[in-house]
Scaffold this motif. Structure first.
Motif, short mmCIF file in Angstrom:
data_model
loop_
_atom_site.label_atom_id
_atom_site.label_comp_id
_atom_site.label_asym_id
_atom_site.label_seq_id
_atom_site.Cartn_x
_atom_site.Cartn_y
_atom_site.Cartn_z
N UNK A 1 80.02 -35.33 -6.23
CA UNK A 1 78.77 -33.74 -6.08
C UNK A 1 79.93 -32.87 -5.57
N UNK A 2 80.08 -33.29 -4.08
CA UNK A 2 81.31 -32.06 -3.83
C UNK A 2 81.63 -31.06 -4.85
N UNK A 3 82.77 -32.24 -5.83
CA UNK A 3 83.60 -32.02 -7.32
C UNK A 3 82.54 -31.13 -7.84
N UNK A 4 81.85 -31.08 -8.38
CA UNK A 4 80.78 -30.72 -9.03
C UNK A 4 80.38 -29.98 -8.48
N UNK A 5 80.18 -29.46 -7.57
CA UNK A 5 79.18 -28.21 -6.81
C UNK A 5 80.46 -27.02 -7.16
N UNK A 6 81.64 -27.70 -6.40
CA UNK A 6 82.90 -26.52 -6.33
C UNK A 6 83.02 -26.16 -8.00
N UNK A 7 82.71 -27.33 -9.54
CA UNK A 7 83.25 -26.96 -10.50
C UNK A 7 81.77 -25.89 -11.10
N UNK A 8 80.87 -26.03 -10.07
CA UNK A 8 79.61 -24.92 -10.66
C UNK A 8 79.66 -22.97 -10.16
N UNK A 9 80.51 -23.77 -8.89
CA UNK A 9 81.33 -22.25 -8.85
C UNK A 9 81.94 -21.87 -9.35
N UNK A 10 83.15 -22.65 -10.16
CA UNK A 10 84.01 -21.49 -10.58
C UNK A 10 83.55 -21.48 -12.36
N UNK A 11 81.79 -22.09 -12.44
CA UNK A 11 81.63 -21.07 -13.60
C UNK A 11 81.29 -21.98 -14.42
N UNK A 12 81.88 -23.00 -14.40
CA UNK A 12 82.53 -23.91 -15.78
C UNK A 12 80.75 -24.89 -15.70
N UNK B 1 70.26 -28.61 -3.45
CA UNK B 1 71.81 -27.40 -3.97
C UNK B 1 72.89 -27.41 -3.86
N UNK B 2 72.46 -28.70 -5.10
CA UNK B 2 73.33 -29.30 -6.36
C UNK B 2 73.14 -28.71 -7.71
N UNK B 3 71.70 -28.84 -7.87
CA UNK B 3 71.04 -28.53 -9.01
C UNK B 3 70.49 -27.69 -9.51
N UNK B 4 70.29 -27.04 -7.94
CA UNK B 4 69.50 -25.60 -8.52
C UNK B 4 70.63 -24.72 -9.45
N UNK B 5 71.64 -24.62 -8.82
CA UNK B 5 72.40 -23.66 -10.20
C UNK B 5 72.19 -24.16 -11.06
N UNK B 6 72.19 -25.12 -11.18
CA UNK B 6 72.68 -25.78 -13.21
C UNK B 6 70.41 -25.43 -13.82
N UNK B 7 69.80 -25.27 -13.02
CA UNK B 7 68.56 -24.16 -13.17
C UNK B 7 68.22 -22.64 -13.39
N UNK B 8 69.56 -22.02 -13.03
CA UNK B 8 69.50 -21.00 -13.95
C UNK B 8 69.41 -20.69 -14.95
N UNK B 9 69.55 -19.46 -15.71
CA UNK B 9 68.94 -19.10 -17.01
C UNK B 9 70.47 -19.75 -17.85
N UNK B 10 71.18 -19.32 -17.00
CA UNK B 10 72.73 -19.73 -18.19
C UNK B 10 72.58 -21.09 -17.71
N UNK B 11 72.28 -21.98 -17.07
CA UNK B 11 72.41 -23.20 -16.19
C UNK B 11 72.53 -24.33 -17.83
N UNK B 12 71.46 -25.23 -17.49
CA UNK B 12 71.38 -26.24 -18.48
C UNK B 12 70.13 -26.19 -19.48
N UNK B 13 69.86 -26.76 -20.31
CA UNK B 13 68.88 -26.64 -21.71
C UNK B 13 68.65 -27.96 -22.04
N UNK B 14 67.28 -28.02 -22.29
CA UNK B 14 66.92 -28.64 -23.59
C UNK B 14 66.55 -30.03 -22.36
#
Length: 376
Positions: free
Chosen positions: A11-22, A47-60
């Protein structure tokens, strides 16, 4: 304990990836977050999934799953206001979602209360009983989710048309093989059968089936300077296709596209041949009616399968259409029995060339989700 530390590392690696705009990392992070939730590490989920719920995050559907996971984490951590606020966003984005029989009771209650506050009646209600916060039992009601498409394993059927065009490996003839200009031609056939799909992950399905395949092809030749003939062969096959489906846009809630590749075990249980020989220049004809070819054809063969198609979601099912190319690995004829059919050899003047089957098929069908109960 080791497993929890490993999940936390992922999860920590995934969070860092999100911060890197991936943004693509959200899909991996969602899978890891589901495993963390199952392990009881719910405090990490928001804390880990909320960034993925931004408009440019996950879809569908992945976005919907992330919403549900965070809301359930808030409920588990006894943060009702956070859960309610996020539920408002969830219903804004997914107004047609209705509680499933797999949703936790607390989530069901929060969702239905939100819908009712908007003047939306969760119809088709069934009784639902769950344990409350105390020893008493609270009665709640929810609506089973009407799911478009298939969210689990599926069974279905298919039907379609095919064209068979044999490929010559080595030419044979009663005359001079280099002069008779013999050639194969395509004839239409058909196929129908059943199929089963196992969902391996978001991208891949494993598929198998049992198909009846009717093949037809023709052969024309002029083995001598004074006669020519036309020959048509029909085959009845039972096929066992095993394949991998790669979904090109798995996040789509509408039409989806996929590629398919695999192998087909082919069993030929009957084959017949017929034809007409013509004398030149009198145009007199000698006709050979259907004659059994079982002794001169291989009964078992192996085919490669490659192609692609589209799926259109229906209510707990999907319609699909696809095109497939299936070339055989081995010869279709038995060279040792090349001259054993007297009617074809001495009346029609046809002799088998060594050939293998190539086939192009277009088929369509429907598959139904077998992992969910149908609404009553």
């Amino acid at each position: 304990m080791t497993r929890r530390i490993f999940i936390l590392f992922l999860l920590t690696i995934g969070y860092q990836s999100l911060n890197a705009q991936d943004v693509a990392a959200c899909n991996y992070l969602l899978a890891d977050a589901k495993e963390a939730y199952a392990a009881g590490m719910v405090e990490l989920i928001p804390a880990l999934l909320l960034p993925c719920l931004e408009p440019d995050g996950l879809s569908g559907s992945p976005r919907r799953d992330a919403y549900k996971l965070v809301i359930n984490a808030y409920i588990f951590d006894q943060l009702p206001q956070d859960a309610e606020n996020l539920m408002n966003r969830f219903v804004d984005e997914f107004p047609n979602y209705r509680a499933s029989n797999t949703d936790p009771a607390e989530f069901v209650l929060l969702l239905n209360n939100n819908l009712l506050s908007r003047g939306i009646d969760p119809d088709d209600l069934v009784d639902y009983v769950a344990e409350g916060d105390s020893a008493s039992i609270r009665s709640r009601r929810f609506r089973r989710e009407k799911v478009l498409g298939v969210s689990g394993n599926s069974l279905g059927f298919q039907a379609g048309f095919n064209g068979t065009f044999p490929q010559v490996i080595e030419r044979y003839s009663l005359g001079d093989p280099g002069q008779d200009q013999g050639h194969f031609g395509l004839q239409p056939g058909f196929q129908l059968g059943g199929t089963a799909n196992y969902i391996y992950n978001d991208r891949f399905d494993l598929s198998a089936g049992l198909i009846y395949n009717r093949t037809r092809f023709k052969y024309s030749a002029n083995p001598t300077s004074f006669n020519s003939y036309k020959y048509i062969e029909n085959g009845n096959h039972l096929q066992l296709p095993v394949s991998v489906i790669y979904k090109l846009n798995p996040e789509s809630e509408g039409i989806s596209y996929y590629a398919r590749g695999g192998l087909v075990v082919d069993f030929l249980f009957s084959a017949t041949g017929s034809g007409t020989r013509t004398y030149d220049p009198t145009s007199n004809e000698i006709r050979v009616e259907k004659t059994d070819l079982g002794g001169s054809r291989k009964q078992i063969n192996l085919l490669l399968m490659a192609g692609g198609g589209v799926r259109y979601p229906l209510n707990r099912s999907f319609f699909y259409a696809e095109a497939l190319f299936t070339p055989a690995f081995f010869k279709s004829n038995r060279p040792e029995n090349r001259f054993q059919n007297n009617d074809l050899t001495w009346l029609l003047h046809h002799v088998d060339s060594d050939f293998r089957i190539l086939q192009l098929s277009i088929c369509a069908g429907i598959c139904w989700d077998i992992t969910k109960e149908e609404d009553l």
